[in-house]
Design a protein around this motif. Sequence first.
Motif, PDB file in Angstrom:
ATOM      1  N   UNK A  60       0.811  -1.217   0.000  1.00  0.00           N
ATOM      2  CA  UNK A  60       0.000   0.000   0.000  1.00  0.00           C
ATOM      3  C   UNK A  60       0.842   1.263   0.000  1.00  0.00           C
ATOM      4  N   UNK A  61       2.151   1.122   0.199  1.00  0.00           N
ATOM      5  CA  UNK A  61       3.042   2.279   0.176  1.00  0.00           C
ATOM      6  C   UNK A  61       4.418   1.859  -0.301  1.00  0.00           C
ATOM      7  N   UNK A  62       5.259   2.858  -0.556  1.00  0.00           N
ATOM      8  CA  UNK A  62       6.585   2.556  -1.081  1.00  0.00           C
ATOM      9  C   UNK A  62       7.349   1.661  -0.108  1.00  0.00           C
ATOM     10  N   UNK A  63       8.188   0.797  -0.668  1.00  0.00           N
ATOM     11  CA  UNK A  63       8.950  -0.144   0.149  1.00  0.00           C
ATOM     12  C   UNK A  63      10.359  -0.291  -0.400  1.00  0.00           C
ATOM     13  N   UNK A  64      11.311  -0.675   0.453  1.00  0.00           N
ATOM     14  CA  UNK A  64      12.627  -1.068  -0.051  1.00  0.00           C
ATOM     15  C   UNK A  64      12.493  -2.274  -0.972  1.00  0.00           C
TER      16      UNK A  64
END
Length: 606
Positions: free
Chosen positions: A129-133
């Motif tokens: 649902x959001x930016x991730x590594x």
Amino acid sequence: MSCKTGIPDLDEKIEEWIAWDQNETTCNELKRMVVEQKVDELKAILLKRISFGTAGLRGKMAVGYACMNDLVIVQTAQGLLKHLQKEKLDLLKKNGIVVGYDGRYHSRRWAELTAVIFLNGGYPVKLFSQVTPTPFVPFATKKYKCAAGIMVTASHNPKEDNGYKVYADNSAQIIAPTDKNIQDSILQNLVPLKTSWDTSVLTQSCLLKDPFQEILDDYLKTISEDILSDHKKLNEAVGMTFTYTAMHGVGYFTFQKLCDLIGIKIVPVPEQRDPDPEFPTVKFPNPEEGKSSLDLSFRTANSINSVVILANDPDADRMAIAEKHPNTGEWKVFTGNELGALFGWWLLDCFKLKYPDEPISNVCMLCSTVSSMILRSMSKKEGFTFFDTLTGFKWLANLTLKLEEDNKKVVFAFEEAIGFMCGTRVLDKDGVSAAAHFATMTSYLYSKGQTIAGKLDEIYSVYGHHISCNSYYICHDGEKIKAIFNRIRNFTGPNTYPQDILNGKYKITSVRDLTTGYDNNRPDNKAILPVSASSEMITFQFSNGLVCTLRTSGTEPKIKYYTEICASPSITDKKAIEDTLAEMVDGICQELLQPNENGLITRSTS
């Protein structure tokens, strides 16, 4: 408005694009180019297609089949779906896929389009649902036993680029022939389905799950557990303050939480802490570039009296380190090879502490063949097993899986391009866990009154100086690159390689060409490492111990060179070794690559 150029095959592609692409921005851009009769540009973007390889896709974000855009992503996802239906149908039905994305322009949009196509196919999708590594995607692929993992990222490339990285069901990056099979499947499924554009399914499908919190919690717990409890206590006791930069990427949120668990204190570079697709403070958002990319980090560190900088690249799969000299105040940015030596010592030491009864012969460390051979030298003295592979973590990760099947313990793998895999929690390079381990190692060293640079010198005094010089030239002309390497292969006549440099001063004793499969160090002259005719890679060994590899980049318009002298521990004159290396590198570049004659662009000084 007429959308024609008068060139039949080109006009056919223009008409096709306008019929298929539902992105108003790229459609209008194409129409503008037609009106302005930019025929050469139209040919370049419509008559050529960006190719799906083992690195997935990576290229400029723009209209056209040769670039990264909505339509190309839809076609890619449709092809990937058909490939998985053919090869991994049961796993696809049961566990589906996982999709992540970074903070670049269009990354979320392309992750969602991928999810839409699989959801409309009736398969489960775990979409962050959001930016991730980037490391979260292989970690999640492994945890959920997914049929594939997809990460939308261009890693450290310039802001104009984006990419599409695919992990296999074993959670390692895909290797041949999977890449070719996916490419073939893409080409067989180019017509976009109407449902491929319908994002309403993202709010309606019960097959869609958000794995963010569960993966974050599990990742933090797992990586934290890999660090010895005594070392966590030491981190808190030493109380060092590290400067950290996320390079306008996605690393800070996760790394800060991990630091809280292991007793590490960080102060972020404020201008670079949060994701920003413009990368406004760096020309190249790549800490591998050295001091030129770390100016703000130095400023922040100096202002808070911090002596060590930890840096991740924008998708947080790579890690760089800088240390301030206690006397001169100068900052040393460590190379990937130097960090590989430090990690090798530290992680072997930690393994011995954690598993005192485990035979060292069961321990394995790995690196890519263009990286420093310091681990090989260490293995001869310490008794663990060393392997090298082709360039790229796809090879390191897949070899790791084979070694684990044989009950071997892979404690570390690295490549010189600041990529590090500490253990096997993530079967890919992971800049977040690497930074945590390195910060812990640094606390340990400083508690003993020792610096990072001092420990590196100590390692070389035990295993011998391993001095490398790696860099690159930029060349946007693919035909010129081919000509350069063809000249090397036919140096004094057909199928003859160079025999020396600098008028015979330094003799070449062996040549391995992994483009053609030639290796004159083997009895049958055939290389044992995998061969790829689609990329250039030649390695020369010299009589004085220098090894040089010349290769092309898989993701950037570069000719790269990697050189290293592996000296005996009995040779203590480091300056003499460095002088020899510098002389030989200059000779290799001028005589073999001929940068002036070929108009190659030199890497800017860092």
